[in-house]
Design a protein around this motif. Structure first.
Motif, short mmCIF file in Angstrom:
data_model
loop_
_atom_site.label_atom_id
_atom_site.label_comp_id
_atom_site.label_asym_id
_atom_site.label_seq_id
_atom_site.Cartn_x
_atom_site.Cartn_y
_atom_site.Cartn_z
N ILE A 206 30.67 47.75 24.36
CA ILE A 206 30.57 48.30 25.71
C ILE A 206 30.29 47.19 26.71
O ILE A 206 30.90 47.13 27.79
CB ILE A 206 29.48 49.39 25.77
CG1 ILE A 206 30.00 50.66 25.12
CG2 ILE A 206 29.07 49.67 27.21
CD1 ILE A 206 29.02 51.80 25.11
N PHE A 207 29.39 46.27 26.37
CA PHE A 207 29.06 45.18 27.29
C PHE A 207 30.28 44.28 27.53
O PHE A 207 30.51 43.83 28.64
CB PHE A 207 27.89 44.35 26.74
CG PHE A 207 26.63 45.15 26.54
CD1 PHE A 207 26.38 46.30 27.28
CD2 PHE A 207 25.68 44.74 25.61
CE1 PHE A 207 25.23 47.04 27.09
CE2 PHE A 207 24.52 45.47 25.42
CZ PHE A 207 24.29 46.62 26.16
N LYS A 208 31.05 44.03 26.48
CA LYS A 208 32.26 43.21 26.63
C LYS A 208 33.27 43.91 27.54
O LYS A 208 33.91 43.28 28.39
CB LYS A 208 32.88 42.93 25.26
CG LYS A 208 32.11 41.94 24.41
CD LYS A 208 32.76 41.78 23.04
CE LYS A 208 31.94 40.86 22.13
NZ LYS A 208 32.53 40.79 20.76
N ALA A 209 33.42 45.21 27.34
CA ALA A 209 34.37 45.97 28.17
C ALA A 209 33.95 45.95 29.63
O ALA A 209 34.78 45.75 30.53
CB ALA A 209 34.47 47.41 27.66
N PHE A 210 32.65 46.14 29.88
CA PHE A 210 32.15 46.10 31.25
C PHE A 210 32.36 44.73 31.87
O PHE A 210 32.71 44.61 33.05
CB PHE A 210 30.67 46.48 31.30
CG PHE A 210 30.42 47.92 31.62
CD1 PHE A 210 30.35 48.36 32.92
CD2 PHE A 210 30.29 48.85 30.60
CE1 PHE A 210 30.13 49.69 33.22
CE2 PHE A 210 30.08 50.19 30.88
CZ PHE A 210 30.01 50.61 32.19
N ALA A 211 32.15 43.69 31.09
CA ALA A 211 32.34 42.32 31.59
C ALA A 211 33.79 42.12 32.01
O ALA A 211 34.08 41.57 33.09
CB ALA A 211 31.93 41.31 30.52
N MET A 212 34.73 42.58 31.18
CA MET A 212 36.15 42.41 31.48
C MET A 212 36.54 43.20 32.73
O MET A 212 37.33 42.72 33.57
CB MET A 212 36.99 42.83 30.29
CG MET A 212 36.77 41.96 29.05
SD MET A 212 37.80 42.43 27.65
CE MET A 212 39.38 41.73 28.16
N ILE A 213 35.99 44.40 32.89
CA ILE A 213 36.30 45.21 34.07
C ILE A 213 35.72 44.55 35.32
O ILE A 213 36.38 44.45 36.36
CB ILE A 213 35.74 46.64 33.89
CG1 ILE A 213 36.55 47.39 32.82
CG2 ILE A 213 35.80 47.40 35.22
CD1 ILE A 213 35.96 48.74 32.43
N ALA A 214 34.46 44.09 35.23
CA ALA A 214 33.81 43.48 36.39
C ALA A 214 34.55 42.22 36.83
O ALA A 214 34.77 42.01 38.03
CB ALA A 214 32.35 43.15 36.06
N TYR A 215 34.94 41.38 35.88
CA TYR A 215 35.66 40.15 36.24
C TYR A 215 37.06 40.46 36.77
O TYR A 215 37.58 39.74 37.65
CB TYR A 215 35.74 39.21 35.04
CG TYR A 215 34.45 38.43 34.83
CD1 TYR A 215 34.04 37.46 35.77
CD2 TYR A 215 33.64 38.65 33.72
CE1 TYR A 215 32.86 36.76 35.59
CE2 TYR A 215 32.45 37.95 33.55
CZ TYR A 215 32.07 37.00 34.48
OH TYR A 215 30.89 36.30 34.32
N LYS A 216 37.68 41.53 36.27
CA LYS A 216 39.00 41.93 36.80
C LYS A 216 38.88 42.37 38.24
O LYS A 216 39.72 42.02 39.09
CB LYS A 216 39.57 43.06 35.95
CG LYS A 216 40.96 43.52 36.41
CD LYS A 216 42.00 42.43 36.25
CE LYS A 216 43.41 42.89 36.61
NZ LYS A 216 43.56 43.06 38.07
N PHE A 217 37.83 43.12 38.56
CA PHE A 217 37.64 43.57 39.93
C PHE A 217 37.34 42.39 40.85
O PHE A 217 37.74 42.38 42.02
CB PHE A 217 36.51 44.60 40.01
CG PHE A 217 36.91 45.97 39.53
CD1 PHE A 217 38.21 46.25 39.14
CD2 PHE A 217 35.99 47.00 39.47
CE1 PHE A 217 38.59 47.51 38.70
CE2 PHE A 217 36.36 48.27 39.03
CZ PHE A 217 37.66 48.52 38.65
N GLU A 218 36.61 41.38 40.33
CA GLU A 218 36.34 40.20 41.15
C GLU A 218 37.65 39.45 41.44
O GLU A 218 37.87 38.96 42.55
CB GLU A 218 35.36 39.27 40.44
CG GLU A 218 34.94 38.09 41.33
CD GLU A 218 33.94 37.18 40.65
OE1 GLU A 218 32.90 36.89 41.26
OE2 GLU A 218 34.22 36.73 39.53
N GLU A 219 38.53 39.37 40.46
CA GLU A 219 39.84 38.76 40.68
C GLU A 219 40.60 39.49 41.78
O GLU A 219 41.25 38.87 42.62
CB GLU A 219 40.66 38.78 39.38
CG GLU A 219 40.21 37.82 38.31
CD GLU A 219 41.05 37.96 37.05
OE1 GLU A 219 42.13 38.60 37.11
OE2 GLU A 219 40.62 37.45 36.01
N ASP A 220 40.52 40.83 41.75
CA ASP A 220 41.21 41.62 42.77
C ASP A 220 40.65 41.32 44.16
O ASP A 220 41.40 41.25 45.14
CB ASP A 220 41.06 43.12 42.46
CG ASP A 220 41.77 43.52 41.17
OD1 ASP A 220 42.63 42.76 40.70
OD2 ASP A 220 41.43 44.58 40.62
#
Length: 248
Positions: free
Chosen positions: A68-82
């Motif tokens: 779950i923590f890895k998934a949240f990290a990937m989502i958070a970094y994807k949103f930062e890229e956006d």
């Protein structure tokens, strides 16, 4: 906080629900679903996205705490890229924070806030993230939105602490999950008029729309239904609709 939890070492399966707008969902799905497929494979978490023509969607993340923590990290970094990408095409000078909205059973929100707000204050200070718990429950549910804002690293640390609270304080009683409502279906009247108002359509009219059958040829004008000029109808005068008075 328990160091085992912070390192994702607990052998516990959790389910976390996120509320996202359509654009955010599109970002994590990616072209032909490639982004969400990569997130699933690299995190090991199950990531499901609610279907339907809704302005908002529910993203459900299930798995062991580390997944779950890895998934949240990937989502958070994807949103930062956006955000960075959007800023390159704008005149904005300050970068807005990444924001995620969790959907949490209302019975667990008291533990998340803590006595006199002590717990939520502790989470804010220790992670650097902004955390807000909605005062009202989401429509037709017993869940509340918990908004987390900050850098991706701050959000990840914040999610870890929220997971600890959810493990220590399970929900009480039955939880009615929030289900976003579908987008308003436009109602098409004779004459080509379109009105996006669900209350304006009767069940019969909706049935006709679904069956692709023509509606009666009337044009709505104020309180009157007037025969459409292109269609001959054997009605000698306008018909008063929804009137409490008999016609004379």
């Amino acid at each position: 906080m328990d160091p085992k939890v912070s390192e994702g070492g607990l052998n516990v399966t959790l389910t976390i629900r996120l509320l996202m707008h359509g654009k955010e969902v599109g970002s994590i799905i990616g072209k032909k679903g490639e982004t969400v497929k990569k997130m699933r494979e690299e995190s090991g978490a199950r990531i499901n996205i609610s279907e339907g023509n809704c302005p908002e969607r529910i993203v459900t993340i299930t798995g062991p705490t580390d997944a779950i923590f890895k998934a949240f990290a990937m989502i958070a970094y994807k949103f930062e890229e956006d955000i960075i990408s959007a800023m390159s095409n704008s005149t904005a000078t300050s970068k807005p924070p990444v924001t995620l909205r969790l959907v949490v059973p209302a019975s667990q929100c008291g533990s998340l806030i803590g006595k006199g707000g002590s717990k939520i204050k502790e989470i804010r200070e220790s992670t650097g993230a902004q955390v807000q718990v909605a005062g009202d429950m989401l429509p037709n549910s017993t869940e509340r939105a918990v908004t987390i804002s900050g850098t991706p690293d701050a959000i990840i640390q914040c999610v870890k602490q929220i997971c600890v609270v959810m493990l220590e304080s399970p929900p009480k009683g039955a939880t009615i999950p929030y289900r976003p409502k579908p987008a308003t279906t436009p109602v098409i009247f004779a004459g080509g008029q379109v009105r996006a108002d669900p209350l304006a359509a009767s069940t019969a009219n909706l049935s006709l729309l679904l069956q692709h059958q023509p509606l009666p040829a009337y044009t709505i004008q104020g309180q009157y239904a007037v025969p459409h000029p292109d269609v001959w109808m054997p009605i000698p005068r306008p018909v008063l609709m929804n009137s409490a008075f008999p016609m004379i």
